[in-house]
Write a protein that holds these residues in place. Sequence first.
Motif, PDB file in Angstrom:
ATOM      1  N   MET A 223     -10.132   5.201   6.290  1.00  0.00           N
ATOM      2  CA  MET A 223      -9.119   4.204   5.959  1.00  0.00           C
ATOM      3  C   MET A 223      -7.879   4.925   5.442  1.00  0.00           C
ATOM      4  SD  MET A 223      -9.471   1.103   3.248  1.00  0.00           S
ATOM      5  CE  MET A 223      -8.890  -0.404   3.931  1.00  0.00           C
ATOM      6  N   LYS A 224      -6.754   4.590   6.018  1.00  0.00           N
ATOM      7  CA  LYS A 224      -5.510   5.196   5.558  1.00  0.00           C
ATOM      8  C   LYS A 224      -5.135   4.677   4.180  1.00  0.00           C
ATOM      9  CE  LYS A 224      -3.260   6.049   9.964  1.00  0.00           C
ATOM     10  NZ  LYS A 224      -2.069   5.768  10.756  1.00  0.00           N
ATOM     11  N   LYS A 225      -4.405   5.497   3.476  1.00  0.00           N
ATOM     12  CA  LYS A 225      -3.969   5.113   2.135  1.00  0.00           C
ATOM     13  C   LYS A 225      -3.050   3.892   2.179  1.00  0.00           C
ATOM     14  CE  LYS A 225      -2.017   7.150  -2.010  1.00  0.00           C
ATOM     15  NZ  LYS A 225      -1.424   8.351  -2.597  1.00  0.00           N
ATOM     16  N   SER A 226      -2.256   3.769   3.238  1.00  0.00           N
ATOM     17  CA  SER A 226      -1.350   2.624   3.346  1.00  0.00           C
ATOM     18  C   SER A 226      -2.125   1.313   3.516  1.00  0.00           C
ATOM     19  CB  SER A 226      -0.378   2.816   4.508  1.00  0.00           C
ATOM     20  OG  SER A 226      -1.076   2.915   5.732  1.00  0.00           O
ATOM     21  N   PHE A 227      -3.259   1.355   4.226  1.00  0.00           N
ATOM     22  CA  PHE A 227      -4.076   0.152   4.365  1.00  0.00           C
ATOM     23  C   PHE A 227      -4.683  -0.240   3.033  1.00  0.00           C
ATOM     24  CE2 PHE A 227      -4.738   1.532   8.963  1.00  0.00           C
ATOM     25  CZ  PHE A 227      -3.779   0.662   9.434  1.00  0.00           C
ATOM     26  N   LEU A 228      -5.104   0.738   2.260  1.00  0.00           N
ATOM     27  CA  LEU A 228      -5.671   0.480   0.940  1.00  0.00           C
ATOM     28  C   LEU A 228      -4.631  -0.172   0.034  1.00  0.00           C
ATOM     29  CD1 LEU A 228      -8.033   1.001  -1.110  1.00  0.00           C
ATOM     30  CD2 LEU A 228      -6.844   3.123  -1.654  1.00  0.00           C
ATOM     31  N   ILE A 229      -3.449   0.384   0.015  1.00  0.00           N
ATOM     32  CA  ILE A 229      -2.374  -0.169  -0.817  1.00  0.00           C
ATOM     33  C   ILE A 229      -1.999  -1.568  -0.347  1.00  0.00           C
ATOM     34  CG2 ILE A 229       0.057   0.138  -1.458  1.00  0.00           C
ATOM     35  CD1 ILE A 229      -0.500   3.178  -1.365  1.00  0.00           C
ATOM     36  N   ASN A 230      -1.947  -1.760   0.962  1.00  0.00           N
ATOM     37  CA  ASN A 230      -1.604  -3.059   1.527  1.00  0.00           C
ATOM     38  C   ASN A 230      -2.621  -4.124   1.104  1.00  0.00           C
ATOM     39  OD1 ASN A 230      -0.238  -4.925   3.092  1.00  0.00           O
ATOM     40  ND2 ASN A 230      -1.336  -4.369   4.959  1.00  0.00           N
ATOM     41  N   ASP A 231      -3.905  -3.808   1.199  1.00  0.00           N
ATOM     42  CA  ASP A 231      -4.936  -4.768   0.798  1.00  0.00           C
ATOM     43  C   ASP A 231      -4.856  -5.082  -0.693  1.00  0.00           C
ATOM     44  OD1 ASP A 231      -6.021  -5.137   3.313  1.00  0.00           O
ATOM     45  OD2 ASP A 231      -7.499  -3.537   3.078  1.00  0.00           O
ATOM     46  N   ILE A 232      -4.612  -4.087  -1.503  1.00  0.00           N
ATOM     47  CA  ILE A 232      -4.508  -4.314  -2.948  1.00  0.00           C
ATOM     48  C   ILE A 232      -3.311  -5.207  -3.273  1.00  0.00           C
ATOM     49  CG2 ILE A 232      -4.067  -3.168  -5.161  1.00  0.00           C
ATOM     50  CD1 ILE A 232      -5.832  -0.862  -4.105  1.00  0.00           C
ATOM     51  N   ILE A 233      -2.206  -4.995  -2.580  1.00  0.00           N
ATOM     52  CA  ILE A 233      -1.020  -5.836  -2.792  1.00  0.00           C
ATOM     53  C   ILE A 233      -1.308  -7.282  -2.403  1.00  0.00           C
ATOM     54  CG2 ILE A 233       1.319  -6.298  -1.919  1.00  0.00           C
ATOM     55  CD1 ILE A 233       1.722  -3.238  -1.916  1.00  0.00           C
ATOM     56  N   TRP A 234      -1.983  -7.504  -1.266  1.00  0.00           N
ATOM     57  CA  TRP A 234      -2.298  -8.860  -0.832  1.00  0.00           C
ATOM     58  C   TRP A 234      -3.283  -9.540  -1.776  1.00  0.00           C
ATOM     59  CZ3 TRP A 234       0.775 -11.577   1.780  1.00  0.00           C
ATOM     60  CH2 TRP A 234       1.560 -11.036   2.797  1.00  0.00           C
ATOM     61  N   ILE A 235      -4.249  -8.789  -2.301  1.00  0.00           N
ATOM     62  CA  ILE A 235      -5.177  -9.355  -3.277  1.00  0.00           C
ATOM     63  C   ILE A 235      -4.405  -9.787  -4.526  1.00  0.00           C
ATOM     64  CG2 ILE A 235      -7.083  -8.814  -4.842  1.00  0.00           C
ATOM     65  CD1 ILE A 235      -8.205  -7.024  -2.587  1.00  0.00           C
ATOM     66  N   GLY A 236      -3.515  -8.928  -5.000  1.00  0.00           N
ATOM     67  CA  GLY A 236      -2.708  -9.259  -6.174  1.00  0.00           C
ATOM     68  C   GLY A 236      -1.813 -10.463  -5.941  1.00  0.00           C
ATOM     69  N   PHE A 237      -1.199 -10.532  -4.766  1.00  0.00           N
ATOM     70  CA  PHE A 237      -0.331 -11.671  -4.453  1.00  0.00           C
ATOM     71  C   PHE A 237      -1.138 -12.965  -4.402  1.00  0.00           C
ATOM     72  CE2 PHE A 237       1.815 -14.439  -1.332  1.00  0.00           C
ATOM     73  CZ  PHE A 237       2.992 -14.657  -2.025  1.00  0.00           C
ATOM     74  N   GLY A 238      -2.321 -12.912  -3.798  1.00  0.00           N
ATOM     75  CA  GLY A 238      -3.176 -14.095  -3.742  1.00  0.00           C
ATOM     76  C   GLY A 238      -3.590 -14.562  -5.121  1.00  0.00           C
ATOM     77  N   LEU A 239      -3.887 -13.620  -6.012  1.00  0.00           N
ATOM     78  CA  LEU A 239      -4.261 -13.989  -7.371  1.00  0.00           C
ATOM     79  C   LEU A 239      -3.079 -14.582  -8.136  1.00  0.00           C
ATOM     80  CD1 LEU A 239      -6.602 -11.013  -8.319  1.00  0.00           C
ATOM     81  CD2 LEU A 239      -7.242 -13.349  -7.697  1.00  0.00           C
TER      82      LEU A 239
END
Length: 64
Positions: free
Chosen positions: A1-17
């Motif tokens: 998994m690329k680091k950018s995908f990891l950061i992207n998923d974390i950002i979307w989780i935070g936005f959803g919360l």
Amino acid sequence: MKKSFLINDIIWIGFGLLVCFGGLQLGFGSFAQPHAGFMPVLAGLTLSLLALGDLISGLISQWK
């Protein structure tokens, strides 16, 4: 998994919360009588769960 995908998923989780938190500030109500925050809470939960699923899927595929 690329680091950018990891950061992207974390950002979307935070936005959803954040969307969930904002919806709860408006008032959730109930399923029988929803208030203004009903749909934002459901949308935020859906977004967070999908991003979390993508994150877990990416991390599992990296371990194999």
